[in-house]
Motif scaffolding. Structure first.
Motif, PDB file in Angstrom:
ATOM      1  N   PRO A  30      17.053 -18.492  -5.260  1.00 31.35           N
ATOM      2  CA  PRO A  30      17.409 -19.614  -4.387  1.00 31.35           C
ATOM      3  C   PRO A  30      16.383 -20.745  -4.468  1.00 31.35           C
ATOM      4  N   ASP A  31      16.812 -21.946  -4.065  1.00 29.69           N
ATOM      5  CA  ASP A  31      15.883 -23.058  -4.020  1.00 29.69           C
ATOM      6  C   ASP A  31      15.134 -23.049  -2.691  1.00 29.69           C
ATOM      7  N   ILE A  32      14.238 -24.019  -2.508  1.00 28.49           N
ATOM      8  CA  ILE A  32      13.389 -24.046  -1.319  1.00 28.49           C
ATOM      9  C   ILE A  32      14.220 -24.177  -0.043  1.00 28.49           C
ATOM     10  N   ASP A  33      15.256 -25.004  -0.065  1.00 30.27           N
ATOM     11  CA  ASP A  33      16.105 -25.152   1.122  1.00 30.27           C
ATOM     12  C   ASP A  33      16.747 -23.821   1.506  1.00 30.27           C
ATOM     13  N   ALA A  34      17.219 -23.072   0.504  1.00 26.84           N
ATOM     14  CA  ALA A  34      17.851 -21.778   0.774  1.00 26.84           C
ATOM     15  C   ALA A  34      16.830 -20.760   1.285  1.00 26.84           C
ATOM     16  N   ILE A  35      15.608 -20.824   0.762  1.00 31.95           N
ATOM     17  CA  ILE A  35      14.550 -19.927   1.237  1.00 31.95           C
ATOM     18  C   ILE A  35      14.240 -20.215   2.700  1.00 31.95           C
ATOM     19  N   GLU A  36      14.114 -21.491   3.044  1.00 29.75           N
ATOM     20  CA  GLU A  36      13.850 -21.860   4.442  1.00 29.75           C
ATOM     21  C   GLU A  36      14.971 -21.359   5.352  1.00 29.75           C
ATOM     22  N   LYS A  37      16.199 -21.516   4.924  1.00 25.61           N
ATOM     23  CA  LYS A  37      17.340 -21.052   5.704  1.00 25.61           C
ATOM     24  C   LYS A  37      17.313 -19.538   5.874  1.00 25.61           C
ATOM     25  N   SER A  38      16.991 -18.806   4.815  1.00 31.57           N
ATOM     26  CA  SER A  38      16.922 -17.344   4.889  1.00 31.57           C
ATOM     27  C   SER A  38      15.814 -16.881   5.820  1.00 31.57           C
ATOM     28  N   LEU A  39      14.667 -17.550   5.766  1.00 34.34           N
ATOM     29  CA  LEU A  39      13.555 -17.179   6.640  1.00 34.34           C
ATOM     30  C   LEU A  39      13.907 -17.426   8.100  1.00 34.34           C
ATOM     31  N   LYS A  40      14.556 -18.531   8.386  1.00 30.52           N
ATOM     32  CA  LYS A  40      14.920 -18.842   9.773  1.00 30.52           C
ATOM     33  C   LYS A  40      15.973 -17.872  10.294  1.00 30.52           C
ATOM     34  N   ALA A  41      16.828 -17.375   9.395  1.00 32.88           N
ATOM     35  CA  ALA A  41      17.875 -16.445   9.807  1.00 32.88           C
ATOM     36  C   ALA A  41      17.381 -15.012   9.912  1.00 32.88           C
ATOM     37  N   SER A  42      16.179 -14.734   9.411  1.00 30.37           N
ATOM     38  CA  SER A  42      15.716 -13.342   9.331  1.00 30.37           C
ATOM     39  C   SER A  42      15.175 -12.796  10.653  1.00 30.37           C
ATOM     40  N   ARG A  43      14.885 -13.659  11.617  1.00 26.18           N
ATOM     41  CA  ARG A  43      14.363 -13.237  12.918  1.00 26.18           C
ATOM     42  C   ARG A  43      13.175 -12.276  12.772  1.00 26.18           C
ATOM     43  N   PRO A  44      12.024 -12.792  12.383  1.00 28.63           N
ATOM     44  CA  PRO A  44      10.861 -11.930  12.137  1.00 28.63           C
ATOM     45  C   PRO A  44      10.432 -11.145  13.375  1.00 28.63           C
ATOM     46  N   GLN A  45      10.050  -9.912  13.136  1.00 24.28           N
ATOM     47  CA  GLN A  45       9.577  -9.037  14.210  1.00 24.28           C
ATOM     48  C   GLN A  45       8.080  -9.260  14.416  1.00 24.28           C
TER      49      GLN A  45
ATOM     50  N   TYR B 181       4.831 -21.390   3.189  1.00 20.48           N
ATOM     51  CA  TYR B 181       4.762 -22.832   2.979  1.00 20.48           C
ATOM     52  C   TYR B 181       5.263 -23.182   1.580  1.00 20.48           C
ATOM     53  N   CYS B 182       5.704 -24.428   1.444  1.00 17.99           N
ATOM     54  CA  CYS B 182       6.019 -24.977   0.126  1.00 17.99           C
ATOM     55  C   CYS B 182       5.080 -26.149  -0.133  1.00 17.99           C
ATOM     56  N   LEU B 183       4.363 -26.068  -1.225  1.00 13.59           N
ATOM     57  CA  LEU B 183       3.441 -27.136  -1.610  1.00 13.59           C
ATOM     58  C   LEU B 183       4.230 -28.184  -2.390  1.00 13.59           C
ATOM     59  N   GLU B 184       4.257 -29.403  -1.887  1.00  8.90           N
ATOM     60  CA  GLU B 184       5.081 -30.451  -2.502  1.00  8.90           C
ATOM     61  C   GLU B 184       4.264 -31.505  -3.229  1.00  8.90           C
ATOM     62  N   THR B 185       2.942 -31.371  -3.197  1.00 11.72           N
ATOM     63  CA  THR B 185       2.062 -32.263  -3.945  1.00 11.72           C
ATOM     64  C   THR B 185       1.088 -31.423  -4.760  1.00 11.72           C
ATOM     65  N   PRO B 186       0.501 -31.969  -5.830  1.00 15.43           N
ATOM     66  CA  PRO B 186      -0.438 -31.183  -6.644  1.00 15.43           C
ATOM     67  C   PRO B 186      -1.621 -30.688  -5.818  1.00 15.43           C
ATOM     68  N   ALA B 187      -2.066 -29.483  -6.121  1.00 12.78           N
ATOM     69  CA  ALA B 187      -3.176 -28.882  -5.389  1.00 12.78           C
ATOM     70  C   ALA B 187      -4.505 -29.185  -6.068  1.00 12.78           C
ATOM     71  N   ASP B 188      -5.510 -29.447  -5.267  1.00 10.73           N
ATOM     72  CA  ASP B 188      -6.873 -29.640  -5.757  1.00 10.73           C
ATOM     73  C   ASP B 188      -7.710 -28.497  -5.188  1.00 10.73           C
ATOM     74  N   PHE B 189      -7.794 -27.405  -5.934  1.00 17.10           N
ATOM     75  CA  PHE B 189      -8.445 -26.205  -5.414  1.00 17.10           C
ATOM     76  C   PHE B 189      -9.962 -26.297  -5.496  1.00 17.10           C
ATOM     77  N   ARG B 190     -10.614 -25.807  -4.457  1.00 17.35           N
ATOM     78  CA  ARG B 190     -12.069 -25.684  -4.406  1.00 17.35           C
ATOM     79  C   ARG B 190     -12.391 -24.302  -3.824  1.00 17.35           C
ATOM     80  N   PRO B 191     -12.400 -23.273  -4.693  1.00 20.93           N
ATOM     81  CA  PRO B 191     -12.593 -21.908  -4.186  1.00 20.93           C
ATOM     82  C   PRO B 191     -13.959 -21.704  -3.549  1.00 20.93           C
ATOM     83  N   SER B 192     -13.951 -20.932  -2.456  1.00 17.15           N
ATOM     84  CA  SER B 192     -15.202 -20.596  -1.766  1.00 17.15           C
ATOM     85  C   SER B 192     -15.848 -19.398  -2.463  1.00 17.15           C
TER      86      SER B 192
END
Length: 198
Positions: free
Chosen positions: A2-17, A115-126
């Motif tokens: 599924p695409d991101i929209d479908a993933i968001e819909k599935s997560l909202k419908a899953s009713r997390p415990q 989360y969905c990252l929609e912009t390039p990431a600039d990683f700085r590992p600790s």
């Protein structure tokens, strides 16, 4: 897949415990996705090796203990992700959360936020992080990469399900992070089965 929209819909419908904290240590992690021309990918870290750390060298999601000043587990996941990777999730698209899980061998309560990252990431590992990398979801769904392996955790030998991740065969994905990944894939309607014994 599924695409991101479908993933968001599935997560909202899953009713997390949600599990009451009780005497457990509350922790929070971030499951971060990105959409690429080749398909969806999931973010992982390889933890640095430190004496006395039960997750030393393991593959996981960024995250850690929920502190009093965090004002909730989701903010803790965002703070820990920023501290460990340099990635600020404040401007990223929040898709939902998974059901809480508890540690099988340690008294921890884990909340996972997606989360969905929609912009390039600039990683700085600790110093807590050895490396940061992306894994295609297709790889996590490949039954040939699912296996049962023997690990040493807190001085005990355990047989546990795991996933081989390309380039990191020395430390397969297992434990808490494996359980969260499998929960996420199940919400999307996928259930890759373990393959072989090693």
């Amino acid at each position: 897949m599924p695409d991101i929209d479908a993933i968001e819909k599935s997560l909202k419908a899953s009713r997390p415990q949600l599990i009451p904290r009780g005497s457990r240590i509350p922790t929070a992690v971030a499951l971060v996705l990105r959409d690429t021309p080749a398909g969806l990918e999931m973010l992982f870290i390889e933890r640095a090796r430190h004496e006395g750390d039960p997750w030393s060298g393991n593959i996981g999601f960024p995250g850690g203990k929920v502190e009093h000043h965090d004002r909730g587990a989701r903010r803790a996941a965002q703070r820990e992700t920023l501290e460990e990777t340099g990635l600020d999730l404040g401007g990223s698209r929040f898709l939902g959360r998974l059901s809480d899980i508890t540690g099988a061998h340690l008294p921890v309560l884990i909340s996972c936020f997606v989360y969905c990252l929609e912009t390039p990431a600039d990683f700085r590992p600790s110093g807590e992080v050895h490396s940061i990398f992306w894994v295609p979801l297709d790889m996590l769904l490949d039954p040939a990469r699912h296996l049962t392996m023997r690990v040493n955790f807190a001085g005990k030998e355990l047989d546990t399900p795991a996933i081989l991740v390309a380039g990191r065969e020395h430390m397969p994905l297992w434990g808490i992070t494996y359980r969260l990944v499998m929960q996420f894939l199940a919400i999307l309607g996928h259930d890759p089965r373990p393959g072989r014994q090693v």
